[in-house]
Design a protein around this motif. Structure first.
Motif, short mmCIF file in Angstrom:
data_model
loop_
_atom_site.label_atom_id
_atom_site.label_comp_id
_atom_site.label_asym_id
_atom_site.label_seq_id
_atom_site.Cartn_x
_atom_site.Cartn_y
_atom_site.Cartn_z
N GLU A 68 0.82 -1.22 0.00
CA GLU A 68 0.00 0.00 0.00
C GLU A 68 0.85 1.27 0.00
N ILE A 69 2.18 1.08 -0.04
CA ILE A 69 3.12 2.20 0.02
C ILE A 69 3.91 2.26 -1.27
N SER A 70 4.00 3.43 -1.87
CA SER A 70 4.83 3.65 -3.05
C SER A 70 5.91 4.67 -2.71
N VAL A 71 7.14 4.37 -3.11
CA VAL A 71 8.27 5.27 -2.83
C VAL A 71 8.97 5.59 -4.14
N THR A 72 9.29 6.86 -4.32
CA THR A 72 10.03 7.31 -5.49
C THR A 72 11.33 7.96 -5.02
N VAL A 73 12.43 7.54 -5.62
CA VAL A 73 13.75 8.07 -5.29
C VAL A 73 14.39 8.59 -6.57
N SER A 74 14.70 9.88 -6.59
CA SER A 74 15.32 10.52 -7.77
C SER A 74 14.51 10.23 -9.03
N GLY A 75 13.17 10.29 -8.90
CA GLY A 75 12.30 10.10 -10.04
C GLY A 75 12.06 8.66 -10.43
N LYS A 76 12.63 7.71 -9.69
CA LYS A 76 12.48 6.28 -10.01
C LYS A 76 11.72 5.58 -8.89
N ALA A 77 10.68 4.85 -9.28
CA ALA A 77 9.90 4.11 -8.29
C ALA A 77 10.70 2.92 -7.77
N VAL A 78 10.64 2.70 -6.47
CA VAL A 78 11.30 1.54 -5.85
C VAL A 78 10.27 0.80 -5.02
N GLY A 79 10.33 -0.51 -5.05
CA GLY A 79 9.40 -1.32 -4.27
C GLY A 79 9.94 -1.57 -2.87
N LEU A 80 9.05 -1.59 -1.90
CA LEU A 80 9.42 -1.94 -0.53
C LEU A 80 9.09 -3.40 -0.31
N ILE A 81 10.09 -4.19 -0.01
CA ILE A 81 9.94 -5.62 0.20
C ILE A 81 10.04 -5.92 1.69
N PRO A 82 9.06 -6.61 2.26
CA PRO A 82 9.17 -6.94 3.70
C PRO A 82 10.40 -7.79 3.96
N PHE A 83 11.13 -7.48 5.01
CA PHE A 83 12.28 -8.28 5.38
C PHE A 83 11.78 -9.64 5.85
N GLY A 84 12.40 -10.71 5.36
CA GLY A 84 11.83 -12.03 5.55
C GLY A 84 12.46 -12.90 6.62
N GLU A 85 13.54 -12.43 7.26
CA GLU A 85 14.20 -13.27 8.25
C GLU A 85 13.44 -13.24 9.58
N ASP A 86 13.78 -14.19 10.45
CA ASP A 86 13.07 -14.33 11.73
C ASP A 86 13.79 -13.67 12.90
N GLU A 87 15.01 -13.17 12.66
CA GLU A 87 15.82 -12.73 13.80
C GLU A 87 15.68 -11.24 14.11
N VAL A 88 14.70 -10.55 13.51
CA VAL A 88 14.57 -9.11 13.73
C VAL A 88 14.27 -8.84 15.21
N MET A 89 15.02 -7.92 15.80
CA MET A 89 14.86 -7.64 17.22
C MET A 89 14.49 -6.19 17.47
#
Length: 335
Positions: A69-90
């Motif tokens: 549901e989030i769109s990000v544009t950097v220097s005029g170029k769209a970039v996708g946000l990918i959820p981080f998939g590992e289990d060790e996030v603290m």
């Protein structure tokens, strides 16, 4: 807690300035890492201008939110946000984290859009910068294939000026060599800064003791030592954080770049083969063999000794174009 007022502009369909809000700095480490809290009152499109430039960033949202549901544009170029998939996030039980996004150059502005009211988000920015490295005769890595240890950039060199890990590393034997990609830019020439930014992302945002991979390989073939044995053990025996919480008996190698479609460079592949050949010879691993992982588990999977991240985790890593090369890589190492 330090409060910064920055320019956050909400754009209506006719691109009129509707609101200006405040961005709160939650944490920082010098000029290399900043954690920003941003509160949005409505959905729509916003321009976020930061007081300091950065070369990579990540986004953290509520666990009830959705990155699609989030769109990000950097220097005029769209970039996708990918959820981080590992289990060790603290970082937080109430937040989900995006993968790191490399900007390709120093910027201080991004455009972000929401299809639904997102409320509060956090944006972590990284600008690790470059450091002086002694001259490396990398051509020695490309002079031929043998079983000797390839030349590498040591952690004390590429990590210069950043906070080193202080927790004693954990030892693990290697049964599987796991190949990753960083999903970063294939046009970046700032490989050293990319490695330093990944270190900040892993330690500051994800809350890990050290960078997650045992080794990283740049597109020019430069090999960077990753997880630091700190004199307690060799770096290839340090237990990493790269295989969805099942890191025992693994060694992780990350190819810098994005390889869903594009192939890794010949230099990167040559260094990858040389690194794996050294490891397999030293540890007497059969590159054509398979083994259960994790050993002794009721849910163990039979994985090739040289495998891709996707073989054991729910991810596309290391990208299809790199993954399809693994059978030939195993055969070449064996021969």
């Amino acid at each position: 807690m330090k409060l910064f007022v920055i320019n956050i502009i909400f754009l209506l369909s006719v691109y009129q300035i509707a609101v200006a809000q405040e961005m709160m700095l939650e944490a920082h480490e010098g000029d290399v890492f900043n954690a920003w809290q941003v509160d949005f009152q409505n959905h729509g499109q916003y321009i976020l201008k930061f007081p300091d430039s950065f070369t990579a960033f990540s986004v953290l949202i509520s666990v009830s939110g959705h990155f699609d549901e989030i769109s990000v544009t950097v220097s005029g170029k769209a970039v996708g946000l990918i959820p981080f998939g590992e289990d060790e996030v603290m970082f937080s039980d109430s937040l989900q984290v995006s993968d790191i996004v490399f900007t390709g150059k120093a910027i201080n502005e991004i455009t972000i859009s929401f299809s639904q009211n997102i409320g509060r988000i956090f944006i972590h920015t990284y600008h690790a910068g470059k450091v002086y490295l002694p001259e490396y005769h990398l051509e020695e890595n490309f002079s031929g294939i043998d079983c000797s240890k390839p030349l590498m950039v040591d952690q004390d060199q590429w990590r210069s000026g950043l906070t080193p890990p202080i927790v004693k590393p954990t030892y693990t034997l290697t049964a599987h060599i796991v190949i990753h990609h960083s999903a970063g830019s294939n046009t970046s020439v700032n490989h050293l800064e990319d490695v330093r930014n990944i270190y900040l992302y892993h330690t500051k945002t994800l809350g890990w003791d050290d960078i997650g991979y045992n080794f990283l390989i740049a597109r020019d073939g430069t090999i960077y030592s990753g997880r630091d044995g700190q004199g307690w053990m060799e770096d290839d025996f340090v237990k990493g954080a790269h295989f969805c919480g099942k890191n025992t008996n693994t060694m992780g190698i990350c190819l810098l770049g994005e390889y869903s479609v594009s192939l890794p460079t010949p230099q990167a592949l040559f260094s990858l083969k040389k690194l794996i050949l050294w490891k397999c010879h030293k540890d007497q691993l059969n590159p054509l063999d398979s083994a259960l992982h994790p050993p002794g588990s009721d849910t163990a999977l039979l994985l090739p000794v040289i495998c891709g991240h996707r073989d054991g985790c729910s991810t596309e890593c290391p990208g299809t174009a790199a993954y399809v090369l693994l059978p030939s890589l195993r055969s070449e190492v064996d021969s």
